[in-house]
Structures are given as structure tokens and as C-alpha cells.
Design a protein around this motif. Structure first.
Motif, PDB file in Angstrom:
ATOM      1  N   GLN A  43      65.969 -41.156  26.720  1.00 23.31           N
ATOM      2  CA  GLN A  43      66.456 -41.098  25.345  1.00 23.31           C
ATOM      3  C   GLN A  43      67.928 -41.523  25.318  1.00 23.31           C
ATOM      4  O   GLN A  43      68.703 -41.195  26.219  1.00 23.31           O
ATOM      5  N   PRO A 101      50.455 -25.410  23.947  1.00 17.39           N
ATOM      6  CA  PRO A 101      51.335 -25.195  25.101  1.00 17.39           C
ATOM      7  C   PRO A 101      50.622 -24.462  26.245  1.00 17.39           C
ATOM      8  O   PRO A 101      50.855 -24.765  27.409  1.00 17.39           O
ATOM      9  N   ARG A 136      62.377 -29.701  33.995  1.00 14.34           N
ATOM     10  CA  ARG A 136      62.953 -28.902  32.906  1.00 14.34           C
ATOM     11  C   ARG A 136      63.797 -29.745  31.966  1.00 14.34           C
ATOM     12  O   ARG A 136      64.032 -29.359  30.834  1.00 14.34           O
ATOM     13  N   ALA A 138      62.896 -32.900  31.106  1.00 15.25           N
ATOM     14  CA  ALA A 138      62.044 -33.977  30.584  1.00 15.25           C
ATOM     15  C   ALA A 138      62.064 -34.063  29.059  1.00 15.25           C
ATOM     16  O   ALA A 138      62.109 -35.158  28.500  1.00 15.25           O
ATOM     17  N   HIS A 139      62.054 -32.947  28.357  1.00 16.89           N
ATOM     18  CA  HIS A 139      61.997 -32.975  26.887  1.00 16.89           C
ATOM     19  C   HIS A 139      63.240 -33.598  26.261  1.00 16.89           C
ATOM     20  O   HIS A 139      63.164 -34.212  25.209  1.00 16.89           O
ATOM     21  N   GLU A 140      64.385 -33.457  26.899  1.00 16.37           N
ATOM     22  CA  GLU A 140      65.607 -34.060  26.352  1.00 16.37           C
ATOM     23  C   GLU A 140      65.952 -35.379  27.031  1.00 16.37           C
ATOM     24  O   GLU A 140      66.676 -36.186  26.480  1.00 16.37           O
ATOM     25  N   PRO A 144      59.156 -39.688  24.753  1.00 15.05           N
ATOM     26  CA  PRO A 144      57.774 -39.174  24.711  1.00 15.05           C
ATOM     27  C   PRO A 144      56.718 -40.244  24.989  1.00 15.05           C
ATOM     28  O   PRO A 144      55.766 -39.996  25.737  1.00 15.05           O
TER      29      PRO A 144
END
Length: 178
Positions: A43, A101, A136, A138-140, A144
Motif C-alpha cells: 500500500q 474471521p 501481523r 499484512a493488513h496495513e 488486498p
């Protein structure tokens, strides 16, 4: 270019140039990552932050990304360059709207992702050449669409990767929730 001025290519391969540092490590997976696909992998906001203050993604490595003190303009130029040279990631089919989840956590355990991917602590029973980045972030950190394409067929994105292909019959899945 800025990447050559700061000698990024001394460590990282970019567009088929550089990456000589990998010859100094015992195992190629322990070397700096290929930067050509970086613009489709991460990102933009994360990349800006990383270029200003590098984060530790693979804590078992002794080599670290230096802080170059890039200006805001230089940081934006590097990000734009990476986005411009990045191969387009294959567009994955939409994720299942019904996956929860809890089901993701069950799949994470079923596939034994933490056997290679660190989540803070470095597994003592694995050689460092088998370890993979801390998930940990990966989301930021990761795009996606890139994550879905990676999970579908990691070898298409990074030939020679140790990441296994779990969905050889994509879009069919052995895991009912998906």
C-alpha cells in the motif's frame, strides 16, 4: 535515478538490475527483496512510512534496510516509480462474502501458516531459510488484491518462492467456507 544515487540496486534487484548483495548471503531467500513488483504488492501509505522509517519485516535477518532521510518529494518519487514499473497483479475473483474471521483463523491453523510466518516470536524449530515475513503487518502493508493473487498462485508472482500453492484447482477450494 534516486534508486541508483542511494545505491538501492546494490542490495535490491530492480527491473533486472542490481541485487548483488544476495551473492553475500548463504541462501537467496535471506537476501533483500525484489523491488520491481513493490508498487503492486504494498500500500502506498505503508511504503511512504517504510521509506521514512524502515520497519523490521524479517526479524531473523541481521541485515537491515538503512534510513536514507528522504524528503517528502523523494519519498513520493520512489513510490511513483515503484507503481509505474510494477507488473499488474492478476485480478482475483471476489472473496467469499460468507467467510468469517473465525473461519480465516481455522484455515490459518489448518494450513500451518505459522510454521513459516512469524507472528512476533521466531520459531525455534525452523531454519531461517524457511521463515517468512511477519503477517501481523499484512493488513496495513499489503494490497488486498495482491494478497488474494499471491494466495491463489504464489509462483506466478515470485517464481522460485518457497510459499506453497494451496489452491491448485482455483477457484475451487478444498476448504468449504471459501
Amino acid at each position: 535515478t534516486l534508486l541508483q544515487e542511494r545505491n538501492c540496486v546494490g542490495c535490491h534487484p530492480v527491473e533486472g538490475v542490481g541485487g548483488d548483495f544476495v551473492a553475500l548471503v548463504a541462501e537467496p531467500t535471506l537476501g533483500p527483496p525484489l523491488l520491481t513488483p513493490e508498487g503492486s504488492r504494498v500500500q502506498a501509505a505503508w511504503l511512504r512510512g517504510f521509506l521514512r522509517e524502515p520497519k523490521i519485516i524479517r526479524p531473523w535477518l541481521s541485515v537491515r534496510m538503512p534510513t536514507f532521510g528522504l524528503s517528502d518529494d523523494e519519498t513520493e518519487r520512489v513510490g511513483s516509480y515503484f507503481r509505474g514499473i510494477a507488473p499488474e497483479s492478476p485480478k482475483p475473483a471476489a472473496a467469499s462474502a460468507g467467510a468469517t474471521p473465525e473461519e480465516g483463523k481455522a484455515l490459518f491453523a489448518l494450513l500451518k501458516c505459522q510454521q513459516c510466518h512469524v507472528l512476533g516470536a521466531i520459531p525455534k524449530d525452523q531454519p531461517t531459510s524457511n521463515l517468512a515475513p511477519d503477517l501481523r503487518l499484512a493488513h496495513e502493508r499489503l494490497q488486498p488484491d495482491w494478497i488474494l493473487a499471491w494466495l491463489r498462485n504464489p509462483g506466478d508472482i515470485l517464481p522460485g518462492t518457497r510459499m506453497p500453492t494451496f489452491w491448485p484447482d482455483y477457484p475451487k477450494s478444498f476448504y468449504d467456507p471459501l
